[in-house]
Design an enzyme around this catalytic site. Structure first.
Site, PDB file in Angstrom:
ATOM      1  N   GLY A 112      14.700 -18.391 -34.034  1.00 15.67           N
ATOM      2  CA  GLY A 112      13.862 -19.469 -34.067  1.00 15.67           C
ATOM      3  C   GLY A 112      12.824 -19.569 -34.378  1.00 15.67           C
ATOM      4  O   GLY A 112      12.287 -18.891 -35.331  1.00 15.67           O
ATOM      5  N   ILE A 113      11.930 -20.518 -34.165  1.00 15.07           N
ATOM      6  CA  ILE A 113      10.590 -20.674 -34.492  1.00 15.07           C
ATOM      7  C   ILE A 113       9.542 -19.564 -34.317  1.00 15.07           C
ATOM      8  O   ILE A 113       8.831 -19.069 -34.881  1.00 15.07           O
ATOM      9  CB  ILE A 113       9.668 -21.893 -33.976  1.00 15.07           C
ATOM     10  CG1 ILE A 113      10.380 -23.338 -34.506  1.00 15.07           C
ATOM     11  CG2 ILE A 113       8.492 -21.844 -34.075  1.00 15.07           C
ATOM     12  CD1 ILE A 113      10.019 -24.348 -33.611  1.00 15.07           C
ATOM     13  N   GLY A 114       9.871 -18.864 -33.318  1.00 13.41           N
ATOM     14  CA  GLY A 114       9.392 -17.709 -32.857  1.00 13.41           C
ATOM     15  C   GLY A 114       9.272 -16.429 -33.747  1.00 13.41           C
ATOM     16  O   GLY A 114       8.308 -15.723 -34.018  1.00 13.41           O
ATOM     17  N   THR A 159       5.668 -14.586 -28.066  1.00 15.03           N
ATOM     18  CA  THR A 159       6.572 -14.516 -27.152  1.00 15.03           C
ATOM     19  C   THR A 159       7.823 -15.270 -27.514  1.00 15.03           C
ATOM     20  O   THR A 159       7.879 -16.269 -28.539  1.00 15.03           O
ATOM     21  CB  THR A 159       6.028 -15.121 -25.807  1.00 15.03           C
ATOM     22  OG1 THR A 159       5.906 -16.817 -26.052  1.00 15.03           O
ATOM     23  CG2 THR A 159       4.728 -14.450 -25.301  1.00 15.03           C
ATOM     24  N   GLY A 160       8.914 -15.011 -27.112  1.00 17.36           N
ATOM     25  CA  GLY A 160      10.274 -15.603 -27.571  1.00 17.36           C
ATOM     26  C   GLY A 160      10.558 -15.554 -28.992  1.00 17.36           C
ATOM     27  O   GLY A 160      10.671 -16.461 -29.576  1.00 17.36           O
ATOM     28  N   SER A 161      10.338 -14.355 -29.360  1.00 19.96           N
ATOM     29  CA  SER A 161      10.361 -14.328 -30.975  1.00 19.96           C
ATOM     30  C   SER A 161      11.531 -13.498 -31.375  1.00 19.96           C
ATOM     31  O   SER A 161      11.534 -13.086 -32.663  1.00 19.96           O
ATOM     32  CB  SER A 161       8.844 -13.535 -31.539  1.00 19.96           C
ATOM     33  OG  SER A 161       8.964 -12.449 -30.718  1.00 19.96           O
ATOM     34  N   THR A 162      12.475 -13.495 -30.785  1.00 17.26           N
ATOM     35  CA  THR A 162      13.992 -12.886 -31.437  1.00 17.26           C
ATOM     36  C   THR A 162      14.772 -14.123 -32.126  1.00 17.26           C
ATOM     37  O   THR A 162      15.632 -13.482 -32.868  1.00 17.26           O
ATOM     38  CB  THR A 162      14.820 -12.416 -30.220  1.00 17.26           C
ATOM     39  OG1 THR A 162      15.193 -13.558 -29.545  1.00 17.26           O
ATOM     40  CG2 THR A 162      14.119 -11.258 -29.344  1.00 17.26           C
ATOM     41  N   TYR A 186      11.563 -31.622 -19.937  1.00 17.25           N
ATOM     42  CA  TYR A 186      11.196 -30.726 -21.305  1.00 17.25           C
ATOM     43  C   TYR A 186       9.877 -31.462 -21.783  1.00 17.25           C
ATOM     44  O   TYR A 186       8.890 -30.512 -21.939  1.00 17.25           O
ATOM     45  CB  TYR A 186      12.279 -30.698 -22.316  1.00 17.25           C
ATOM     46  CG  TYR A 186      11.625 -30.278 -23.596  1.00 17.25           C
ATOM     47  CD1 TYR A 186      11.481 -28.837 -23.792  1.00 17.25           C
ATOM     48  CD2 TYR A 186      11.386 -31.000 -24.698  1.00 17.25           C
ATOM     49  CE1 TYR A 186      11.001 -28.402 -25.033  1.00 17.25           C
ATOM     50  CE2 TYR A 186      11.038 -30.411 -25.979  1.00 17.25           C
ATOM     51  CZ  TYR A 186      10.778 -29.091 -25.948  1.00 17.25           C
ATOM     52  OH  TYR A 186      10.413 -28.659 -27.295  1.00 17.25           O
ATOM     53  N   SER A 189       4.881 -29.640 -28.623  1.00 18.69           N
ATOM     54  CA  SER A 189       5.999 -30.656 -29.004  1.00 18.69           C
ATOM     55  C   SER A 189       5.752 -31.988 -29.382  1.00 18.69           C
ATOM     56  O   SER A 189       4.910 -32.633 -28.493  1.00 18.69           O
ATOM     57  CB  SER A 189       7.307 -30.601 -28.383  1.00 18.69           C
ATOM     58  OG  SER A 189       8.248 -31.180 -28.900  1.00 18.69           O
TER      59      SER A 189
END
Length: 264
Positions: free
Chosen positions: A18-20, A13-16, A154, A141
């Protein structure tokens, strides 16, 4: 060690970006069929093409869905009903003073950073258990342990990810499904690059130099004294998703450069 995830399907998820994105690429390099996710179809398509260019022959598909909503989670599950690997990476962050954070912002952070992983894990874990193999990874994190005073909203979501991953690992005991949390420290993702762009412009330093200066000023307990790369974080996630990690579950796997000053 050769990690081979051929025949396994992984949702990141959220892999467009950065880390993803680095995780999706790492899993593709290990042979997995990788599902790239983001909110915007054009960003998903671009990410798929970028990974395909970097990993010729990779088996990839994209699913655009806003996982900060229950509807978005349902859409992803409908598109990919039975993955073998789930990486709950999607998340948002940003500094804001506690006394200025309205209720709706607390709710937004909770929905994106916590409930996205809860909903998808709930949808996928039972099928993994029935098949006798699965990997679920939550991106927590170091801020989940070392709560930042300027990002309390956060930090609490990342503490929640730790709790959920540990509890779910216990719930899935003996099934062949492992659940772990990975805890990055400061990492040179696009989001951090955006945060540091003014410093880079003002000083003429490289992004890596600005990242190191940020770490030394704001995370002085760091042992590596620099920000990690997204690939360094992705390496830990890919290992946690591997067949070789079969005895690693319920763990908090730190890739924080030693920021958290404890030995356990």
């Amino acid at each position: 060690m050769k990690i081979d995830l051929t025949s396994k399907t992984a949702v990141v998820t959220g892999s467009t970006a950065g880390i993803g994105h680095a995780i999706a690429r790492g899993l593709a390099e290990a042979g997995a069929t990788v599902v790239v996710n983001g909110r915007k179809p054009e960003a998903v398509d671009a990410a798929v093409e970028a990974i395909r260019a970097a990993v010729p022959g990779a088996d990839l598909r994209g699913v655009a869905a806003d996982l900060g909503t229950a509807e978005g989670a349902k859409a992803l599950v409908a598109a990919v009903p039975a993955p073998d690997i789930l990486v709950n990476n999607v998340g948002i962050f940003g500094p804001q003073d506690f006394f200025e954070i309205p209720d709706e912002e607390w709710t937004r952070f909770f929905e994106v950073n916590v409930m996205s992983g809860v909903r998808l894990s709930r949808a996928y874990a039972e099928g993994m258990a029935e098949r006798g193999w699965g990997r679920i990874v939550f991106l927590s994190s170091e801020s989940g342990l070392n709560i930042p005073a300027d990002m309390i909203h956060y930090g609490f979501t990342k503490t929640a990810a730790l709790s959920i991953s540990r509890g779910l690992a216990k719930r899935l005991a003996g099934t062949g499904v492992t659940v772990n949390a990975v805890l990055p420290g400061p990492t040179l993702s696009e989001g951090v690059a955006e945060m540091l762009k003014d410093e880079v412009a003002k000083t003429g330093h490289t992004l890596e130099e600005a990242g190191a200066a940020f770490v030394k000023a704001n995370r002085p307990t760091s042992i590596i004294q620099r920000a990690a790369t997204v690939e360094e974080v992705a390496n830990m996630v890919v290992y946690a998703c591997s067949k070789q990690a079969s005895a690693t579950t319920g763990a908090a796997l730190r890739v924080d450069g030693g920021v958290v000053d404890t030995i356990a």
